[in-house]
Design a protein around this motif. Structure first.
Motif, mmCIF file in Angstrom:
data_model
loop_
_atom_site.group_PDB
_atom_site.id
_atom_site.type_symbol
_atom_site.label_atom_id
_atom_site.label_comp_id
_atom_site.label_asym_id
_atom_site.label_seq_id
_atom_site.Cartn_x
_atom_site.Cartn_y
_atom_site.Cartn_z
ATOM 1 N N ARG A 93 16.953 2.175 11.796
ATOM 2 C CA ARG A 93 16.218 1.040 11.217
ATOM 3 C C ARG A 93 16.136 1.154 9.697
ATOM 4 N NH1 ARG A 93 10.951 0.921 15.086
ATOM 5 N NH2 ARG A 93 11.173 3.174 14.905
ATOM 6 N N LYS A 94 17.223 1.620 9.093
ATOM 7 C CA LYS A 94 17.216 1.885 7.655
ATOM 8 C C LYS A 94 17.044 0.608 6.835
ATOM 9 C CE LYS A 94 19.870 5.078 6.151
ATOM 10 N NZ LYS A 94 21.061 5.871 5.771
ATOM 11 N N ALA A 95 17.788 -0.458 7.194
ATOM 12 C CA ALA A 95 17.710 -1.695 6.413
ATOM 13 C C ALA A 95 16.313 -2.299 6.479
ATOM 14 C CB ALA A 95 18.752 -2.706 6.904
ATOM 15 N N LEU A 96 15.686 -2.253 7.658
ATOM 16 C CA LEU A 96 14.324 -2.773 7.785
ATOM 17 C C LEU A 96 13.347 -1.950 6.956
ATOM 18 C CD1 LEU A 96 12.242 -4.650 9.094
ATOM 19 C CD2 LEU A 96 12.138 -3.065 11.032
ATOM 20 N N ALA A 97 13.492 -0.617 7.008
ATOM 21 C CA ALA A 97 12.601 0.252 6.234
ATOM 22 C C ALA A 97 12.737 -0.013 4.741
ATOM 23 C CB ALA A 97 12.903 1.719 6.548
ATOM 24 N N TYR A 98 13.984 -0.174 4.273
ATOM 25 C CA TYR A 98 14.193 -0.497 2.862
ATOM 26 C C TYR A 98 13.663 -1.881 2.523
ATOM 27 C CZ TYR A 98 16.961 3.540 1.451
ATOM 28 O OH TYR A 98 17.371 4.799 1.106
ATOM 29 N N GLY A 99 13.788 -2.818 3.460
ATOM 30 C CA GLY A 99 13.269 -4.156 3.221
ATOM 31 C C GLY A 99 11.765 -4.154 2.992
ATOM 32 N N ILE A 100 11.043 -3.403 3.828
ATOM 33 C CA ILE A 100 9.590 -3.311 3.667
ATOM 34 C C ILE A 100 9.245 -2.568 2.377
ATOM 35 C CG2 ILE A 100 7.470 -2.381 4.673
ATOM 36 C CD1 ILE A 100 8.776 -2.738 7.433
ATOM 37 N N SER A 101 9.958 -1.482 2.111
ATOM 38 C CA SER A 101 9.653 -0.667 0.931
ATOM 39 C C SER A 101 9.846 -1.465 -0.355
ATOM 40 C CB SER A 101 10.540 0.573 0.907
ATOM 41 O OG SER A 101 10.387 1.338 2.070
ATOM 42 N N LEU A 102 11.000 -2.118 -0.474
ATOM 43 C CA LEU A 102 11.328 -2.815 -1.709
ATOM 44 C C LEU A 102 10.674 -4.183 -1.819
ATOM 45 C CD1 LEU A 102 15.102 -1.854 -1.904
ATOM 46 C CD2 LEU A 102 13.183 -0.808 -3.083
ATOM 47 N N SER A 103 10.015 -4.635 -0.744
ATOM 48 C CA SER A 103 9.273 -5.893 -0.843
ATOM 49 C C SER A 103 8.049 -5.755 -1.740
ATOM 50 C CB SER A 103 8.836 -6.368 0.555
ATOM 51 O OG SER A 103 7.889 -5.468 1.119
ATOM 52 N N GLY A 104 7.703 -4.518 -2.075
ATOM 53 C CA GLY A 104 6.591 -4.313 -3.004
ATOM 54 C C GLY A 104 6.813 -4.985 -4.342
ATOM 55 N N SER A 105 8.085 -5.090 -4.740
ATOM 56 C CA SER A 105 8.390 -5.765 -6.002
ATOM 57 C C SER A 105 7.986 -7.230 -5.931
ATOM 58 C CB SER A 105 9.884 -5.631 -6.308
ATOM 59 O OG SER A 105 10.226 -6.349 -7.457
ATOM 60 N N GLY A 106 8.352 -7.908 -4.837
ATOM 61 C CA GLY A 106 7.998 -9.315 -4.699
ATOM 62 C C GLY A 106 6.511 -9.549 -4.550
ATOM 63 N N ILE A 107 5.866 -8.707 -3.721
ATOM 64 C CA ILE A 107 4.423 -8.846 -3.538
ATOM 65 C C ILE A 107 3.700 -8.586 -4.849
ATOM 66 C CG2 ILE A 107 2.408 -7.803 -2.411
ATOM 67 C CD1 ILE A 107 4.095 -7.417 0.062
ATOM 68 N N GLY A 108 4.185 -7.597 -5.590
ATOM 69 C CA GLY A 108 3.563 -7.298 -6.875
ATOM 70 C C GLY A 108 3.675 -8.456 -7.845
ATOM 71 N N ILE A 109 4.859 -9.083 -7.898
ATOM 72 C CA ILE A 109 5.025 -10.237 -8.783
ATOM 73 C C ILE A 109 4.128 -11.383 -8.333
ATOM 74 C CG2 ILE A 109 6.672 -11.969 -9.589
ATOM 75 C CD1 ILE A 109 8.843 -9.856 -9.370
ATOM 76 N N PHE A 110 4.065 -11.627 -7.025
ATOM 77 C CA PHE A 110 3.244 -12.719 -6.490
ATOM 78 C C PHE A 110 1.775 -12.560 -6.861
ATOM 79 C CE2 PHE A 110 0.576 -14.165 -2.878
ATOM 80 C CZ PHE A 110 0.766 -15.538 -3.034
ATOM 81 N N ILE A 111 1.283 -11.318 -6.803
ATOM 82 C CA ILE A 111 -0.137 -11.075 -7.105
ATOM 83 C C ILE A 111 -0.359 -10.936 -8.603
ATOM 84 C CG2 ILE A 111 -2.048 -9.459 -6.782
ATOM 85 C CD1 ILE A 111 -0.850 -8.769 -4.050
ATOM 86 N N LEU A 112 0.523 -10.179 -9.263
ATOM 87 C CA LEU A 112 0.271 -9.842 -10.659
ATOM 88 C C LEU A 112 0.531 -10.991 -11.625
ATOM 89 C CD1 LEU A 112 1.718 -6.215 -10.895
ATOM 90 C CD2 LEU A 112 -0.672 -6.901 -10.833
ATOM 91 N N ALA A 113 1.459 -11.892 -11.291
ATOM 92 C CA ALA A 113 1.803 -12.962 -12.240
ATOM 93 C C ALA A 113 0.592 -13.810 -12.636
ATOM 94 C CB ALA A 113 2.923 -13.833 -11.676
ATOM 95 N N PRO A 114 -0.151 -14.391 -11.681
ATOM 96 C CA PRO A 114 -1.348 -15.145 -12.097
ATOM 97 C C PRO A 114 -2.456 -14.258 -12.634
ATOM 98 C CG PRO A 114 -1.185 -15.084 -9.700
ATOM 99 C CD PRO A 114 0.070 -14.496 -10.228
#
Length: 438
Positions: A93-114
């Motif tokens: 399940r490597k691709a899924l694990a990387y998907g969750i791990s690297l989604s922090g970038s998107g979540i961070g932008i979503f929260i931090l931008a405003p």
């Protein structure tokens, strides 16, 4: 100080403490990549306060990204090792694990931008940076979650390492200042380095490295100039921050869903193709951006670009592991992210120079788009050439000898027919010796 106990030699657990590694990598990407990309919101503030043009102001973001990928300083000490650790703990399940791990970038932008826009309005850009610095201190917590693990494939040559250490100690006990000791230590170090970085001679990795240079050149300027571009076409500051939030949240969806999809049985063998497909579509989005000059048109762009940005970012470690294997994954990822450094350094200032010179963002965005499309086409062309060579080898083998069976493993090919012929010859010779008079 107590030594950290390394887990016993095993196969990737695909779970267990691995999910804590994923959580740690998730927080690392929020504190590093998301914070770095939010510098786009500071761009106009820096430009106004220091009275500089686009090219000069862009160096701030460029240096941050470059140092992160180039040195062992700051964010680099957290980002690359955390990603490599995920690859150690997951296989199926490597691709899924990387998907969750690297989604922090998107979540961070979503929260931090405003939030960053609000902090700038309340405390000025200096106060906002100070608060972000305190938030980044949570990297210390992330590091505490990382537990080393030793896989079976990491123990390929334990005897050689043991002999090397034993003989080195014997040489030191015999003569601490002997030149033989220095020569032997240098031999051991060169051997280990040669084994660790042998992937640098692989043609597949060389092609990947070249494509990464063009991909990195294209992906960086958007996160510097998206907010200034939106402001230039009449979008308000709050709406520009909202666009960055959309980009971030769709990036999350791209990280997770694309990782999950490429882990399915139907796409498991096509992760390489999915990777170059995502890069190519991001390049096409760039080419369309100069025509989008209103908020209703920029929202679909943010959704499309954000999704495929999250998609290919998820697959970078997966594609690298497919080429070099998990044993050298940490070193290979270090080289791949190192190659991001120079494009990250030069692409935003070059884009800023184009904006200053032409008075428009079109040339800068078109150059980035063509760069990413070229990266995708280069990978696709290399894969087609490799398949053609494999097909040609199989065809020649069948034409030359019907008995010959060609087995391929990557770029290595070997034949079993020769071994069968040798065994037949040996059996005939033994039979003749057995029947001859003594």
């Amino acid at each position: 100080m107590a030594k950290v106990k390394r887990a016993r030699s095993t196969s990737p657990p695909d779970g267990g403490w691995g999910w804590m590694i994923v959580a740690g990598c998730f927080l690392v990407t929020i504190c590093t990549r998301a914070v770095t990309r939010c510098i786009s919101i500071f761009f106009v503030e820096f430009q106004t306060y220091f009275s500089q043009d686009y090219a000069q102001t862009a160096w701030i973001h460029s240096i941050v990204d470059c140092v992160t990928m180039l040195c062992g300083l700051g964010f680099a000490l957290c980002y690359s090792p955390a990603i490599a650790m995920v690859g150690k703990y997951f296989s199926r399940r490597k691709a899924l694990a990387y998907g969750i791990s690297l989604s922090g970038s998107g979540i961070g932008i979503f929260i931090l931008a405003p939030v960053v826009q609000l902090l700038i309005e309340q405390f000025s850009w200096r106060g906002a940076l100070l608060i972000l610095g305190g938030f980044v201190l949570n990297l210390c917590v992330c590091g505490a979650l990382m537990r080393p693990i030793t896989l079976k494939e990491d123990q390929t040559t334990p005897e050689q390492n043991h002999v090397c250490r034993t003989q080195t100690q014997d040489f030191k006990q015999a003569s601490p200042c002997s030149t033989w000791t220095k020569e032997w230590v240098q031999t051991c170090l060169c051997g280990s380095l040669q084994q660790e970085y042998s992937f640098l001679l692989m043609s597949d990795f060389v092609v990947l490295a070249i494509s990464v240079l063009f991909m990195a050149y294209g992906c960086s300027p958007l996160f510097v100039y998206f907010v200034p571009y939106a402001l230039s076409v009449g979008v308000t500051h709050q709406q520009a921050a909202f666009l960055m939030s959309i980009l971030g949240v769709i990036d999350i969806i791209g990280n997770i869903t694309f990782g999950w999809l490429t882990d399915r049985r139907c796409l498991k063998n096509y992760q390489y193709v999915c990777y170059l497909f995502a890069i190519g579509l991001d390049g096409l989005c760039y080419l369309c951006l100069p025509m989008l000059q209103s908020l209703p048109l920029l929202v679909p762009f943010a959704c499309t670009f954000g999704y495929f940005d999250g998609a290919y970012v998820t697959l970078i470690p997966v594609v690298t592991a497919e080429i070099v294997g998990t044993t050298s994954l940490s070193s290979a990822l270090g080289v791949v992210y190192f190659l991001h450094a120079v494009p990250y350094l030069v692409s935003p200032p070059i884009a800023g120079w184009l904006v200053d010179t032409t008075g428009s963002y079109s040339a800068a965005f078109l150059l980035c788009g063509f760069s990413m499309i070229f990266s995708s086409l280069l990978l696709g062309f290399a894969r087609v050439v490799k398949k053609m060579k494999r097909t040609q080898l199989r065809f020649l083998a069948k034409e030359s000898d019907p008995k010959l069976q060609l087995w391929t493993n990557g770029s290595v090919a070997y034949s079993v027919a020769r071994e069968l012929d040798q065994r037949d010859g040996e059996s005939v010779a033994l039979a003749m010796l057995g029947s001859s008079p003594t």
